[in-house]
Design a protein around this motif. Structure first.
Motif, PDB file in Angstrom:
ATOM      1  N   ALA A   1      -7.841  -1.247   4.257  1.00  0.00           N
ATOM      2  CA  ALA A   1      -8.059  -1.724   2.877  1.00  0.00           C
ATOM      3  C   ALA A   1      -9.283  -2.946   3.344  1.00  0.00           C
ATOM      4  O   ALA A   1      -8.870  -3.601   4.072  1.00  0.00           O
ATOM      5  CB  ALA A   1      -6.978  -2.371   2.181  1.00  0.00           C
TER       6      ALA A   1
ATOM      7  N   HIS B   1      -5.272  -0.610   9.472  1.00  0.00           N
ATOM      8  CA  HIS B   1      -5.384  -2.019   9.056  1.00  0.00           C
ATOM      9  C   HIS B   1      -5.899  -2.785  10.327  1.00  0.00           C
ATOM     10  O   HIS B   1      -6.636  -3.837   9.997  1.00  0.00           O
ATOM     11  CB  HIS B   1      -4.183  -2.385   8.323  1.00  0.00           C
ATOM     12  CG  HIS B   1      -4.069  -1.918   6.970  1.00  0.00           C
ATOM     13  ND1 HIS B   1      -4.861  -2.361   5.956  1.00  0.00           N
ATOM     14  CD2 HIS B   1      -3.157  -1.043   6.693  1.00  0.00           C
ATOM     15  CE1 HIS B   1      -4.162  -1.514   4.746  1.00  0.00           C
ATOM     16  NE2 HIS B   1      -3.422  -0.908   5.138  1.00  0.00           N
TER      17      HIS B   1
ATOM     18  N   GLY C   1       0.772  -1.207  -0.082  1.00  0.00           N
ATOM     19  CA  GLY C   1      -0.046  -0.007   0.080  1.00  0.00           C
ATOM     20  C   GLY C   1       0.925   1.096  -0.139  1.00  0.00           C
ATOM     21  O   GLY C   1       2.206   1.212  -0.171  1.00  0.00           O
TER      22      GLY C   1
END
Length: 91
Positions: free
Chosen positions: A40, A34, A22
């Motif tokens: 994501a 995260h 990322g």
């Protein structure tokens, strides 16, 4: 003199052993996101994640190109890039 902002390409290793690459300007904040399930969609069900690679760039474009190149690699190529080839204990 103003400090130039840094842009980072980073790689996480998910709980299932998969890699996620990322882009961010704040690596520690992004890893927390995260792990809090606010990152994501890919990492939400694969946590917890562990930061295993970062690389700083002067521009956002350079960091995004590094991310793009990483995501195009095969699993074996990603392991080689990360220095994990043959390291079966860290999977």
């Amino acid at each position: 003199m103003e400090k130039a902002s840094e842009h980072y390409f980073y790689v996480l290793k998910s709980g299932d052993g998969s890699f996620y690459g990322g882009y961010t300007t704040d690596v520690q904040r992004r890893v927390r996101q995260h792990n809090d399930g606010k990152g994501a969609k890919y990492t939400r069900s694969k946590g917890p994640v562990k930061l295993i690679y970062t690389e700083a760039f002067e521009t956002k474009g350079e960091a995004l190109r590094a991310e793009y190149r990483f995501k195009k690699l095969t699993r074996k190529q990603k392991e080689k890039f990360l220095g994990l080839a043959g390291d079966r204990d860290d999977q």
